[in-house]
Design an enzyme around this catalytic site. Structure first.
Site, PDB file in Angstrom:
ATOM      1  CG  ASP A   4      -0.288  -0.369   2.515  1.00  0.00           C
ATOM      2  OD1 ASP A   4       0.953  -0.365   2.573  1.00  0.00           O
ATOM      3  OD2 ASP A   4      -1.010  -0.644   3.490  1.00  0.00           O
ATOM      4  CD  GLU A  18      -9.128   1.375   7.464  1.00  0.00           C
ATOM      5  OE1 GLU A  18      -9.099   0.475   8.323  1.00  0.00           O
ATOM      6  OE2 GLU A  18      -8.586   2.482   7.637  1.00  0.00           O
ATOM      7  CG  ASN A  58      -9.289  -1.097  11.760  1.00  0.00           C
ATOM      8  OD1 ASN A  58      -8.344  -1.714  11.272  1.00  0.00           O
ATOM      9  ND2 ASN A  58      -9.780   0.004  11.209  1.00  0.00           N
ATOM     10  CG  HIS A 112      -6.141  -1.784   8.561  1.00  0.00           C
ATOM     11  ND1 HIS A 112      -6.342  -0.534   9.130  1.00  0.00           N
ATOM     12  CD2 HIS A 112      -4.796  -1.926   8.493  1.00  0.00           C
ATOM     13  CE1 HIS A 112      -5.176   0.019   9.377  1.00  0.00           C
ATOM     14  NE2 HIS A 112      -4.222  -0.805   9.008  1.00  0.00           N
TER      15      HIS A 112
HETATM   16  C1  GLP Z   1      -0.728   0.562   8.484  1.00  0.00           C
HETATM   17  C2  GLP Z   1      -0.396  -0.252   7.243  1.00  0.00           C
HETATM   18  C3  GLP Z   1      -0.619  -1.731   7.467  1.00  0.00           C
HETATM   19  C4  GLP Z   1      -0.012  -2.131   8.776  1.00  0.00           C
HETATM   20  C5  GLP Z   1      -0.710  -1.417   9.896  1.00  0.00           C
HETATM   21  C6  GLP Z   1      -0.197  -1.779  11.268  1.00  0.00           C
HETATM   22  O1  GLP Z   1      -2.011   1.043   8.515  1.00  0.00           O
HETATM   23  N1  GLP Z   1      -1.111   0.142   6.093  1.00  0.00           N
HETATM   24  O2  GLP Z   1      -0.092  -2.460   6.375  1.00  0.00           O
HETATM   25  O3  GLP Z   1      -0.114  -3.517   8.950  1.00  0.00           O
HETATM   26  O4  GLP Z   1      -0.522  -0.028   9.715  1.00  0.00           O
HETATM   27  O5  GLP Z   1       0.933  -1.037  11.569  1.00  0.00           O
HETATM   28  P1  GLP Z   1       1.905  -1.291  12.753  1.00  0.00           P
HETATM   29  O6  GLP Z   1       2.752  -2.452  12.339  1.00  0.00           O
HETATM   30  O7  GLP Z   1       2.699  -0.032  12.862  1.00  0.00           O
HETATM   31  O8  GLP Z   1       1.075  -1.571  13.945  1.00  0.00           O
END
Ligand code: GLP
Length: 242
Positions: free
Chosen positions: A67, A143, A136, A138
């Site tokens: 992403d 989402e 949440n 995702h």
């Molecule tokens: C972001 C990314 C996700 C990631 C998520 C969790 O929103 N788009 O791909 O898995 O955050 O992030 P973290 O690893 O910092 O908790």
């Protein structure tokens, strides 16, 4: 789903890197799906160390990122393009032309770029897809409510996600409102999936993932439908399962 509980973030990062490294050793020209966020940073650090020690090479490895934020330049320190170069690509022998991050910078035709990314993904098979998970549920930026058939698209980020990611920006106003993400269908086509979950702030998320039903309300639950998923969870994230 294979669940591996490890002591802490260090152990998670070592194991994550070992699994990716063995995939590269098995097939030096493999295709990896990569993720951003705090969860994979330690894994990337371990991979860089393995490369420096001559244990692995990225010379023929191809990568596709999950992403990207919309509306910020690739040179912005919070863009995922920048993140990947800063944390991995600049420190190993990967060829720039073998790396792919969705293009969502200002001025681009976003829907067109999303279609192009899906077309690219359909020409290849991801051998191993690395994933983090949003609080949440995702995955990528899919989402809650995203259909499981979704291909790469532009998503409006939820307030929860923007709040969670605020820590990387100066203020909430700077956090992008939209992102481009591989869809759930793209993610599910990977041959194998490796998810990393760390920290007490993900303890409820882990309960939902492991005890909840498969529903679009919790996008990561779709992984229960995939034949080859490994989830590495540290004790802090696993703390509400006991
Ligand atoms: C972001 C990314 C996700 C990631 C998520 C969790 O929103 N788009 O791909 O898995 O955050 O992030 P973290 O690893 O910092 O908790």
């Amino acid at each position: 789903m294979k669940i591996v509980v490890v002591k802490n973030y260090d152990e998670l990062s070592k194991l994550g890197a070992e699994i990716i490294a063995s995939k590269i050793k098995e097939n030096p020209a493999c295709t990896l799906g990569l993720a951003t966020g705090s969860s994979p940073i330690g894994t990337y650090q371990n991979l860089v160390r393995m490369y420096e020690d001559g244990k692995i090479s990225f010379k023929d490895v191809k990568t596709y990122n999950l992403d990207e934020y919309c509306g910020i330049e690739r040179t912005h320190p919070q863009s995922y393009y920048y993140f990947m170069h800063d944390n991995l690509f600049n420190h190993v022998d990967i060829k720039e032309e073998n790396t792919h991050v969705p293009y969502a910078a200002p001025g681009g035709n976003l829907d067109e770029e999303a279609k192009k990314y899906t077309a690219e993904l359909n020409k290849t098979t991801i051998d191993l897809q690395l994933l983090g998970i949003g609080a949440n549920g995702h995955i990528g930026f899919n989402e809650p409510g995203t259909p499981f058939e979704q291909e790469t698209f532009v998503v409006t980020l939820t307030d929860k996600t923007r709040q969670d990611n605020k820590r990387f920006f100066n203020s909430i106003d700077e956090v992008p409102t939209h992102a481009m993400t591989m869809g759930i269908a793209n993610i599910m086509r990977a041959k194998s999936i490796l998810m990393l979950i760390s920290g007490t702030n993900k303890a409820d998320t882990v309960v939902n993932l492991l005890k909840g039903k498969v529903t679009t309300d919790f996008p990561a639950s779709v992984l229960n439908n995939h034949p080859d998923v490994t989830v590495i969870i540290d004790e802090a994230a696993y703390s509400k399962m006991n």
